[in-house]
Design a protein around this motif. Structure first.
Motif, mmCIF file in Angstrom:
data_model
loop_
_atom_site.group_PDB
_atom_site.id
_atom_site.type_symbol
_atom_site.label_atom_id
_atom_site.label_comp_id
_atom_site.label_asym_id
_atom_site.label_seq_id
_atom_site.Cartn_x
_atom_site.Cartn_y
_atom_site.Cartn_z
ATOM 1 N N MET A 218 107.059 62.205 23.408
ATOM 2 C CA MET A 218 105.777 61.665 22.958
ATOM 3 C C MET A 218 105.107 62.669 22.029
ATOM 4 O O MET A 218 105.676 63.690 21.677
ATOM 5 N N TRP B 60 102.195 52.755 18.189
ATOM 6 C CA TRP B 60 100.930 53.460 18.355
ATOM 7 C C TRP B 60 101.082 54.938 18.008
ATOM 8 O O TRP B 60 102.177 55.493 18.157
ATOM 9 N N TYR C 90 102.435 57.677 21.041
ATOM 10 C CA TYR C 90 103.033 57.047 22.224
ATOM 11 C C TYR C 90 104.561 57.078 22.165
ATOM 12 O O TYR C 90 105.230 57.156 23.183
ATOM 13 N N GLY D 72 106.275 54.057 24.210
ATOM 14 C CA GLY D 72 106.060 52.721 23.660
ATOM 15 C C GLY D 72 107.329 51.892 23.669
ATOM 16 O O GLY D 72 107.309 50.695 23.966
ATOM 17 N N ILE E 281 99.564 62.521 27.929
ATOM 18 C CA ILE E 281 100.112 62.153 26.626
ATOM 19 C C ILE E 281 99.454 63.020 25.557
ATOM 20 O O ILE E 281 98.241 62.941 25.359
ATOM 21 N N PHE F 50 96.361 61.814 23.089
ATOM 22 C CA PHE F 50 95.968 60.483 23.550
ATOM 23 C C PHE F 50 94.608 60.058 23.012
ATOM 24 O O PHE F 50 94.332 58.864 22.872
#
Length: 256
Positions: free
Chosen positions: A101, A152, A155, A159, A199, A202
């Motif tokens: 990520m 995204w 992500y 994702g 994440i 984020f």
């Protein structure tokens, strides 16, 4: 709504903190009349401590690593120690290594991508099959996703794993439908849970969500997503399966 789940027996995974969606699901489920069984992974003592904040006591937290075949094989017996069957199962499980990520999509090694897919995608089927001996027609499985129809920021492979989860739910709906078992997902908007904080970057999700979502969006309010999950495991949607319900303030429905 107090009797929405009266007499129902629910298995809830993923309670880590009282800010998690899974905690809200467990809390509201009890308030709606359900008996709740919890599973935990890793620090079970932490889950047990958080469970004490629920409105009613729960039985022993069941250790469940969804990548562990022995844990999955023994799940039904462990659940039977607390309830005689299940009416609903909540899958609130997801994980991807940091290297998969945060902008690392092009460089993430397969080993880390495989972990993300195993934990976040394949486990939905694994959990469903482990719980299936406890379920009868009318039962339901519900999971949590983050809309995988678009790419995204940050992500990345999570994702991709969520896209797989959404497909897996449709296939479960196909194969479990003849047994009378429903499978649906709830796509929540960004929430400041422990999972989200893991994440990298984020906050990129958060910047425009509240402004763009027609209904607005509260980053710390997990109850709307929890209520949708519980509605889907209740008897209110007896003919709905393979569905993805957005609980995101309407963000998905509008353009820029």
């Amino acid at each position: 709504m107090s009797g929405l789940l009266e007499g129902k027996r629910l298995l809830v995974t993923g309670v880590i903190t009282d800010q998690s969606i899974a905690f809200s699901i467990a809390k509201l489920a009890q308030e709606y009349g359900a008996t709740v069984v919890l599973t935990g992974f890793g620090r079970l003592s932490l889950v047990e401590r958080i469970a004490k904040r629920l409105p009613q006591p729960v039985g022993d937290v069941i250790e469940l690593d969804v990548t562990n075949a022995e844990h999955l094989a023994g799940l039904a017996d462990r659940v039977r120690e607390q309830v005689d069957g299940l009416d609903g199962v909540v899958h609130s499980i997801g994980f991807a290594p940091q290297t998969a990520m945060g902008g690392n999509f092009l460089d993430a090694p397969w080993e880390d991508v495989a972990t993300a897919v195993h934990v976040s995608t394949y486990s939905y089927k694994s959990l469903a099959m482990a719980a299936l001996p406890l379920m009868k027609p009318g039962g339901a499985i519900v999971g949590l996703t983050f809309d995988a129809t678009v790419a995204w920021p940050v992500y990345d492979w999570m994702g991709v794993a969520k896209a797989g989860l959404e497909s897996a739910s449709r296939y479960l709906a196909k194969y479990l439908g003849p047994k009378g078992i429903r499978s649906n997902l709830v796509s929540a908007g960004p929430l400041r849970t422990m999972a989200a904080k893991s994440i990298p970057g984020f906050e990129a999700f958060e910047e425009s969500w509240g402004d763009r979502a027609p209904l607005g969006w509260q980053l710390t309010d997990t109850e709307p997503a929890a209520k949708a999950c519980l509605a889907l495991v209740s008897d209110l949607f007896p003919a709905t399966t393979g569905e993805l319900v957005h609980v995101d303030g309407g963000y998905h429905a509008v353009g820029a």
